[in-house]
Design a protein around this motif. Structure first.
Motif, PDB file in Angstrom:
ATOM      1  N   PRO A 130      41.383  35.900  29.338  1.00  8.26           N
ATOM      2  CA  PRO A 130      40.666  34.955  30.202  1.00  8.26           C
ATOM      3  C   PRO A 130      40.707  35.335  31.681  1.00  8.26           C
ATOM      4  O   PRO A 130      39.731  35.121  32.397  1.00  8.26           O
ATOM      5  N   ASP A 131      41.814  35.913  32.133  1.00  2.00           N
ATOM      6  CA  ASP A 131      41.893  36.335  33.537  1.00  2.00           C
ATOM      7  C   ASP A 131      40.920  37.474  33.813  1.00  2.00           C
ATOM      8  O   ASP A 131      40.285  37.508  34.868  1.00  2.00           O
ATOM      9  N   LEU A 132      40.794  38.388  32.874  1.00  4.45           N
ATOM     10  CA  LEU A 132      39.851  39.495  33.035  1.00  4.45           C
ATOM     11  C   LEU A 132      38.419  38.984  33.060  1.00  4.45           C
ATOM     12  O   LEU A 132      37.611  39.409  33.877  1.00  4.45           O
ATOM     13  N   LYS A 133      38.126  38.038  32.186  1.00  6.28           N
ATOM     14  CA  LYS A 133      36.787  37.446  32.161  1.00  6.28           C
ATOM     15  C   LYS A 133      36.494  36.734  33.483  1.00  6.28           C
ATOM     16  O   LYS A 133      35.397  36.854  34.039  1.00  6.28           O
ATOM     17  N   SER A 134      37.464  36.000  34.002  1.00  2.00           N
ATOM     18  CA  SER A 134      37.304  35.324  35.293  1.00  2.00           C
ATOM     19  C   SER A 134      37.053  36.321  36.410  1.00  2.00           C
ATOM     20  O   SER A 134      36.170  36.122  37.247  1.00  2.00           O
ATOM     21  N   LEU A 135      37.810  37.410  36.399  1.00  2.00           N
ATOM     22  CA  LEU A 135      37.640  38.429  37.428  1.00  2.00           C
ATOM     23  C   LEU A 135      36.237  39.039  37.359  1.00  2.00           C
ATOM     24  O   LEU A 135      35.595  39.257  38.393  1.00  2.00           O
ATOM     25  N   GLU A 136      35.742  39.280  36.155  1.00  4.42           N
ATOM     26  CA  GLU A 136      34.390  39.821  36.009  1.00  4.42           C
ATOM     27  C   GLU A 136      33.341  38.846  36.541  1.00  4.42           C
ATOM     28  O   GLU A 136      32.371  39.247  37.189  1.00  4.42           O
ATOM     29  N   GLU A 137      33.534  37.554  36.293  1.00  7.11           N
ATOM     30  CA  GLU A 137      32.605  36.545  36.807  1.00  7.11           C
ATOM     31  C   GLU A 137      32.628  36.510  38.336  1.00  7.11           C
ATOM     32  O   GLU A 137      31.578  36.392  38.978  1.00  7.11           O
ATOM     33  N   ILE A 138      33.815  36.625  38.908  1.00  7.80           N
ATOM     34  CA  ILE A 138      33.950  36.626  40.373  1.00  7.80           C
ATOM     35  C   ILE A 138      33.271  37.864  40.949  1.00  7.80           C
ATOM     36  O   ILE A 138      32.542  37.778  41.952  1.00  7.80           O
ATOM     37  N   GLN A 139      33.469  39.024  40.335  1.00  8.35           N
ATOM     38  CA  GLN A 139      32.827  40.249  40.798  1.00  8.35           C
ATOM     39  C   GLN A 139      31.307  40.126  40.722  1.00  8.35           C
ATOM     40  O   GLN A 139      30.593  40.544  41.641  1.00  8.35           O
ATOM     41  N   TYR A 140      30.808  39.563  39.644  1.00  8.99           N
ATOM     42  CA  TYR A 140      29.366  39.385  39.492  1.00  8.99           C
ATOM     43  C   TYR A 140      28.835  38.460  40.591  1.00  8.99           C
ATOM     44  O   TYR A 140      27.789  38.716  41.177  1.00  8.99           O
ATOM     45  N   SER A 190      37.087  28.100  41.950  1.00 12.13           N
ATOM     46  CA  SER A 190      38.329  27.649  41.310  1.00 12.13           C
ATOM     47  C   SER A 190      38.988  28.775  40.519  1.00 12.13           C
ATOM     48  O   SER A 190      40.215  28.910  40.516  1.00 12.13           O
ATOM     49  N   LYS A 191      38.186  29.584  39.870  1.00 13.93           N
ATOM     50  CA  LYS A 191      38.740  30.727  39.133  1.00 13.93           C
ATOM     51  C   LYS A 191      39.381  31.725  40.092  1.00 13.93           C
ATOM     52  O   LYS A 191      40.456  32.266  39.816  1.00 13.93           O
ATOM     53  N   LEU A 192      38.727  31.966  41.215  1.00 13.16           N
ATOM     54  CA  LEU A 192      39.272  32.877  42.221  1.00 13.16           C
ATOM     55  C   LEU A 192      40.610  32.357  42.726  1.00 13.16           C
ATOM     56  O   LEU A 192      41.589  33.111  42.803  1.00 13.16           O
ATOM     57  N   LYS A 193      40.675  31.079  43.075  1.00 11.68           N
ATOM     58  CA  LYS A 193      41.922  30.506  43.588  1.00 11.68           C
ATOM     59  C   LYS A 193      43.017  30.557  42.518  1.00 11.68           C
ATOM     60  O   LYS A 193      44.182  30.815  42.830  1.00 11.68           O
ATOM     61  N   GLY A 194      42.645  30.320  41.252  1.00 13.65           N
ATOM     62  CA  GLY A 194      43.621  30.392  40.161  1.00 13.65           C
ATOM     63  C   GLY A 194      44.188  31.795  40.003  1.00 13.65           C
ATOM     64  O   GLY A 194      45.403  31.969  39.812  1.00 13.65           O
TER      65      GLY A 194
END
Length: 85
Positions: free
Chosen positions: A36-46, A68-72
């Motif tokens: 899930p952290d990797l998926k969040s990071l990919e969403e933030i990069q996108y 919120s994902k970035l802050k998490g």
């Protein structure tokens, strides 16, 4: 077309014409779980590539969700660094 005599089940499975009858022998790819952290990071990069900036805490839900994902992730990394030192 000549008849072939099969003596064992191995003879049947080793027959080259079996692939033609059954079709492709490739199995469908199984679903791979993604961290899930990797998926969040990919969403933030996108988000960053699409908007040219980091997400902010705003009323618009999709940007706020990415924020919120970035802050998490930032909090997790800070906790990990403190734990390792």
């Amino acid at each position: 077309m000549s008849k072939q005599e099969f003596r064992t089940i191995e003879d049947i499975f080793n027959d080259p014409s079996l692939d033609k009858i059954l079709g492709s022998s490739e199995k469908p790819k199984k679903y791979q779980a993604i961290d899930p952290d990797l998926k969040s990071l990919e969403e933030i990069q996108y988000w960053f590539k699409s908007h040219g900036r980091l997400p902010e805490k705003v009323k618009e839900l999709s940007e706020r969700r990415i924020f919120s994902k970035l802050k998490g992730l930032q909090k997790s990394m800070t906790n990990y660094i403190h734990m390792m030192s």
